[in-house]
Design a protein around this motif. Structure first.
Motif, PDB file in Angstrom:
ATOM      1  N   LYS A  18      22.737  28.377 -42.164  1.00 17.45           N
ATOM      2  CA  LYS A  18      23.569  29.267 -41.795  1.00 17.45           C
ATOM      3  C   LYS A  18      23.467  30.473 -42.499  1.00 17.45           C
ATOM      4  O   LYS A  18      22.920  30.470 -43.844  1.00 17.45           O
ATOM      5  CB  LYS A  18      24.887  28.780 -41.346  1.00 17.45           C
ATOM      6  N   GLN A 173      36.326  28.345 -34.571  1.00 17.17           N
ATOM      7  CA  GLN A 173      36.813  29.540 -34.702  1.00 17.17           C
ATOM      8  C   GLN A 173      35.739  30.513 -35.508  1.00 17.17           C
ATOM      9  O   GLN A 173      35.715  29.832 -36.826  1.00 17.17           O
ATOM     10  CB  GLN A 173      38.245  30.093 -35.163  1.00 17.17           C
ATOM     11  N   SER A 174      35.216  31.362 -35.062  1.00 14.54           N
ATOM     12  CA  SER A 174      34.369  32.046 -35.969  1.00 14.54           C
ATOM     13  C   SER A 174      34.732  33.482 -36.512  1.00 14.54           C
ATOM     14  O   SER A 174      34.146  33.808 -37.661  1.00 14.54           O
ATOM     15  CB  SER A 174      32.886  32.553 -35.211  1.00 14.54           C
ATOM     16  N   THR A 175      35.908  33.900 -35.933  1.00 14.80           N
ATOM     17  CA  THR A 175      36.400  35.015 -36.467  1.00 14.80           C
ATOM     18  C   THR A 175      37.622  34.608 -37.490  1.00 14.80           C
ATOM     19  O   THR A 175      38.318  33.420 -37.207  1.00 14.80           O
ATOM     20  CB  THR A 175      37.332  35.892 -35.655  1.00 14.80           C
ATOM     21  N   ASN A 241      32.258  35.781 -45.968  1.00 11.50           N
ATOM     22  CA  ASN A 241      32.742  35.312 -44.563  1.00 11.50           C
ATOM     23  C   ASN A 241      33.472  34.235 -44.341  1.00 11.50           C
ATOM     24  O   ASN A 241      33.984  33.749 -45.540  1.00 11.50           O
ATOM     25  CB  ASN A 241      31.299  35.276 -43.717  1.00 11.50           C
ATOM     26  N   GLU A 243      34.889  30.452 -42.403  1.00 11.27           N
ATOM     27  CA  GLU A 243      34.341  29.606 -41.264  1.00 11.27           C
ATOM     28  C   GLU A 243      35.707  28.749 -40.693  1.00 11.27           C
ATOM     29  O   GLU A 243      36.687  28.667 -41.493  1.00 11.27           O
ATOM     30  CB  GLU A 243      33.598  28.500 -41.890  1.00 11.27           C
TER      31      GLU A 243
END
Length: 254
Positions: A18, A173-175, A241, A243
């Motif tokens: 990823k 959930q990616s956001t 980012n 996760e």
């Protein structure tokens, strides 16, 4: 060799392909340390404890419920008793109590990251425990005791996570959740402005501190990494980012 704070996140970072794991692999290619000192959130002790052995480490699987593939991974790095002795002397010189451990292996706070950064496992590693109950300023002082190691091409890593609340993660959930972003934004702003006093009092001053850091073991490696740098003037966000909505992969170079 600048100090690092790296998010070790889920043990799955050892095997998943990823964005974050690709970053770690590429970043590792830019580093050539002669040894690594890593403070791991998954080794807690009241007295600062240093791995001191020249033997190959056992790989510790300090998690459960993951795919069998993960339990087959070995990270056969060796330790360095000579570097452990140097570190011990530095801590003692600063009045920091310390002891040594001759047998403990590398936990997943260490080997999941190191496997991505340095897959050959050919760099000596000294693993050090954390005490999450010390005030952030004391954590900073622990890191400060190790200043100068970078000048000898010894890489200091604080392995943890800034936003780490497994009770409220959002599976799939990616956001990111807005509050998680706000907490990291506050950290980034205070580090940029060199506001150490505010950083030391994050529990009172940072937005959503109790949700982001319900327990400090994953957070204190950030202060140790900061302290081991000469200053925050060159601090840089390496990666960021999220996760599962709330698990931060914020990484810093100091």
């Amino acid at each position: 060799m600048q100090s690092l704070f790296l998010a070790h996140g889920s043990p799955m970072n050892a095997i998943e392909d990823k964005e974050y794991t690709r970053f770690l692999e590429q970043f590792g290619k830019t580093l050539q340390p002669k040894a690594i000192v890593i403070f791991t959130a998954h080794w807690e002790s009241d007295v600062l404890t240093i791995s001191s052995s020249d033997e190959q480490y056992e790989t510790i699987y300090d998690f459960y419920g993951f795919p069998d593939e993960l339990y087959q991974i070995k990270y056969p790095a060796k330790g360095s008793s000579s570097l452990a002795n140097i570190i011990e002397e530095k801590f003692i010189k600063q009045g920091i109590s310390v002891r040594k451990d001759m047998t403990r292996g590398l936990d997943h706070g260490s080997w999941t990251l190191l496997r991505r950064l340095f897959p050959k496992a050919d760099i000596p590693v000294v693993q050090i425990s954390v005490n999450p109950f010390l005030h952030p300023e004391k954590q900073y002082e622990i890191g400060k005791a190790l200043r100068g190691l970078g000048e000898e091409d010894i890489l200091v890593i604080g392995s943890g996570v800034t936003v780490h609340n497994l009770r409220i993660i959002k599976w799939g959930q990616s956001t990111p959740e807005p509050w998680a972003v706000e907490f990291d934004d506050w950290l980034i702003g205070k580090i940029k402005d060199n506001q150490l006093n505010d950083l030391f009092e994050y529990e009172k001053l940072a937005p959503h501190a109790q949700m982001a850091v319900p327990r400090a073991e994953h957070f204190v490696p950030l202060y140790i990494a900061m302290g081991s740098a000469d200053s925050l003037d060159n601090a840089k966000v390496l990666f960021r980012n999220y996760e599962f909505g709330t698990l931060s992969n914020l990484c810093y170079q100091f």
